[in-house]
Enzyme design. Structure first.
Site, short mmCIF file in Angstrom:
data_model
loop_
_atom_site.label_atom_id
_atom_site.label_comp_id
_atom_site.label_asym_id
_atom_site.label_seq_id
_atom_site.Cartn_x
_atom_site.Cartn_y
_atom_site.Cartn_z
N PHE B 136 10.57 -22.68 46.51
CA PHE B 136 10.69 -23.87 47.42
C PHE B 136 9.47 -25.04 46.48
O PHE B 136 8.58 -25.10 47.08
CB PHE B 136 11.07 -23.75 48.64
CG PHE B 136 10.98 -25.73 49.52
CD1 PHE B 136 12.35 -25.86 49.80
CD2 PHE B 136 10.38 -26.15 49.22
CE1 PHE B 136 12.90 -26.96 50.10
CE2 PHE B 136 10.32 -27.87 49.87
CZ PHE B 136 11.93 -28.11 49.89
N ASP B 243 1.81 -24.30 42.79
CA ASP B 243 2.05 -25.41 43.69
C ASP B 243 1.69 -24.46 45.23
O ASP B 243 2.08 -23.93 46.15
CB ASP B 243 4.28 -24.84 44.22
CG ASP B 243 4.38 -25.68 45.44
OD1 ASP B 243 3.27 -26.43 45.99
OD2 ASP B 243 5.78 -26.44 45.32
N LYS B 274 0.85 -32.60 52.32
CA LYS B 274 1.03 -31.63 53.88
C LYS B 274 -0.15 -32.28 54.09
O LYS B 274 -0.64 -33.00 54.50
CB LYS B 274 1.35 -30.65 53.41
CG LYS B 274 3.28 -30.20 53.68
CD LYS B 274 3.21 -28.97 53.85
CE LYS B 274 5.18 -28.80 53.77
NZ LYS B 274 5.99 -28.93 54.65
N THR B 298 4.72 -47.61 40.40
CA THR B 298 3.88 -48.77 40.46
C THR B 298 2.24 -48.37 41.89
O THR B 298 1.47 -49.34 41.70
CB THR B 298 4.35 -49.57 41.90
OG1 THR B 298 5.42 -50.39 40.91
CG2 THR B 298 4.08 -50.56 42.23
#
Lengths: 416, 416
Positions: B136, B243, B274, B298
């Site tokens: 995931f 990850d 997280k 931005t």
């Protein structure tokens, strides 16, 4: 000055050192050190949400619904009664792309479920998001596939190769002196868009368009063009997404720039970010996913930014800042147009709505020099497109600030 | 209780009403109402950054470099001397995907520049990001193309169909009783990964892997497996992205879970989000883009979340929270394993590192019932994979809190 003594940048935007008409890439609504935002920043509500950051999709705080009502929903575009919150403009557009027609119409089959786990059709369908040449909608993989401004943003990044784009009108300014040829140009672009919709090998699920192409060069089109686009999306059953990430929240003289179009049917989705500090998209009820978790992530936006949006709205209302943008914008346009006439061969094609303005320089290099010289005079602006300067001042930008800017422009065009 | 009287949720996580072991989808590092975070939330620095939000890529505040040093860079994984900041886990992974090998090696041609503007090769190249079944990595268009957990997340969304995935080891627990067959399973998966790398029709630019597949079911693999993967990525010249969005920031008993692997060569990129509140990725210097604006947006992250990360790190150090996770985790694992033995046919496959733990129930429905019953006993946990329960308590979770949880688990397995 801006870079050498940066701390000044935040102290006073009308100080002698720097006046800012670019505002953190068009994202500061109330300027630096807004007293109202400072007060809100120390509120118990803000501190609680900052410290106890919730996963809004599963465990929102009990105050969340009220915060949504007091912030985004109080300025929901006509016809769009729902909001999905996100973290930034690119994420807003990408999560909006996930809500395309096919997901709403067809029942999900076992084959859909098994094939999507292998990134294969029909579960991972061959569907395209249509956009416009010169459009800018973000820099992630989906949003970048719909962005068509600078090659350096796109080169080397795999893209959805079947996501078509179509020409956006290239108008001549001043608009009131080129009505016939501009109408012809818009008709040409509408016909081209219809050709794409009719003959695309890959079904087009949604169309995304900016009310004013910003990064692409402050390219405008008339309300009639956008009404024509809306008609086409209805005719070909394509979702219409209006990207108000840069144009939204007042600067154009409307809260949402697309209000100026007077569409007969509202768009299906309107995305926002930047001046709202918070990000997300409004949508029609029938765009809502049919099951939980189909459009989801851990944080689903940020409540502290929603609390800021609420404060920004209070300030916009109590200080009549949209009217201020219209008034200051009218003044700016009149004065810049006079400079354009007074100094031919320097600035040209002055254009804009409210304070959301731009003008051209004769060449890309002239533009870069112009922006650098303005900065040396204490004025910060931004470039856009090949040879344009864009103005994105805060909503509290007034005539007295415009005068400082206009004085610097005149100095630069006179070669000082 | 959790939903009926939600305001209690934030007041005291050891109150009689709710104890939280899921923590806003594994994203709360210090629990609710951390005094240290509350103090930091009202600091002048925090308020300034909240009110005057900078566009960090072009106009960072003068304090930004120091904030980066005091926060992320003070825990940079070995060998990774650079950091790119982002807004959330999905954005971190997607912006990391944009830095693939081809961009670093080949000179950009005129044809690259013109073709990418049409979303066509060679400028928009046919390159794949490789991932693992059960992995995931987020839900935007690029990250979702590498996510392989639940069909409902993926169905109806166009994907990069040539982005291959490969089997992840399915180990048997307890690990020390199944060494031979687990080693065989890992060898099978490494061989399968090499087949994909060798024969993929589309060149694989990068590989992404979680140290522990979380959403996919808390699937573990040994350090030897990950060393094998690293060797393969070196052999086939593929960037290795780890990850650590869910595993990072201490809960596994290491600050970064991949530290437990003792790799001979560090990964090229490590992503985070997280529990750090802030998001982004660490990388080797040679992964840095060769020109400005090639990887940009931005806001480029959020300084207030970086300031929080700095405070979180101070708390982790002064309270020795990583040691606390190891100690509490050891206790939890011992006690849960005893419950597994005492009540056969209920919970099984107790596994984890630190407090980053999970166990299985006999069926998906049993799992859902178990989570609901625990909640009725005032304990909030999360599901993952088809039939697992995952524990993601805050870093300050101690033996005394574990006892409340263990007591509730025993009640539920006894049918109370």
């Amino acid at each position: 000055m801006l870079h050498r003594n940066y701390s000044n940048f935040y102290k006073n935007f009308t100080s002698e050192s720097v006046i800012d008409l670019f505002c953190q890439i068009a994202s500061l609504p109330l300027g630096y050190n807004s007293e109202t935002l400072i007060k809100a920043a120390s509120s118990p509500e803000m501190i609680q949400m900052l410290v106890n950051r919730p996963a809004l999709g599963v465990q929102p705080h009990s105050t969340w619904a009220k915060t949504l009502e007091d912030s985004f929903m109080s300025v929901a575009p006509k016809g769009l009664s729902q909001v999905f919150t996100a973290m930034c403009g690119s994420c807003s557009n990408e999560t909006a792309y996930k809500r395309h027609k096919r997901g709403l119409q067809a029942a999900i089959s076992d084959e859909d479920l098994s094939s999507c786990m292998k990134n294969a059709a029909p579960g991972s369908p061959d569907l395209a998001i249509m956009s416009f040449n010169g459009g800018f909608h973000g820099r992630l993989f989906g949003s970048l596939s719909t962005t068509h401004t600078k090659a350096l943003h796109k080169v080397d990044i795999p893209a959805f190769s079947n996501w078509v784009s179509s020409p956006f009108p290239s108008l001549k300014y001043p608009l009131d002196q080129h009505e016939a040829e501009n109408a012809k140009e818009e008709a040409r672009c509408l016909a081209a868009a219809e050709e794409k919709m009719k003959h695309a090998k890959t079904p087009i699920a949604a169309l995304i368009v900016e009310p004013i192409q910003s990064e692409g060069g402050d390219n405008h089109a008339s309300p009639k063009f956008f009404q024509g686009l809306r008609d086409l999306t209805k005719k070909y059953d394509i979702l219409m997404i209006v990207d108000e990430v840069q144009t939204g929240v007042g600067a154009t003289g409307h809260f949402w720039a697309h209000e100026a179009w007077n569409l007969t049917t509202p768009p299906d989705i309107v995305t926002f970010s930047k001046k709202f500090q918070a990000a997300g998209w409004f949508h029609r009820p029938d765009v809502r996913p049919d099951a939980p978790y189909r459009n989801f992530n851990t944080w689903m936006g940020d409540p502290i930014r929603a609390l800021q949006a609420k404060t920004i709205l209070q300030e916009i209302r109590s200080k009549e800042l949209i009217k201020n943008c219209r008034d200051t914008g009218d003044y700016l346009k009149t004065e810049l147009t006079q400079l354009e006439k007074k100094y031919p061969g320097t600035i040209s094609s002055v254009r804009g709505r409210g304070t959301f303005m731009a003008f051209d320089l004769p060449s890309p290099q002239d533009r870069d020099t112009f922006v650098a010289k303005l900065r040396a005079h204490g004025v910060n602006t931004g470039g856009c497109g090949p040879q344009s300067v864009r103005l994105r001042p805060m909503l509290v930008f007034q005539k007295k600030h415009a005068d400082i800017f206009l004085d610097a422009v005149e100095k630069v065009v006179r070669g000082q």
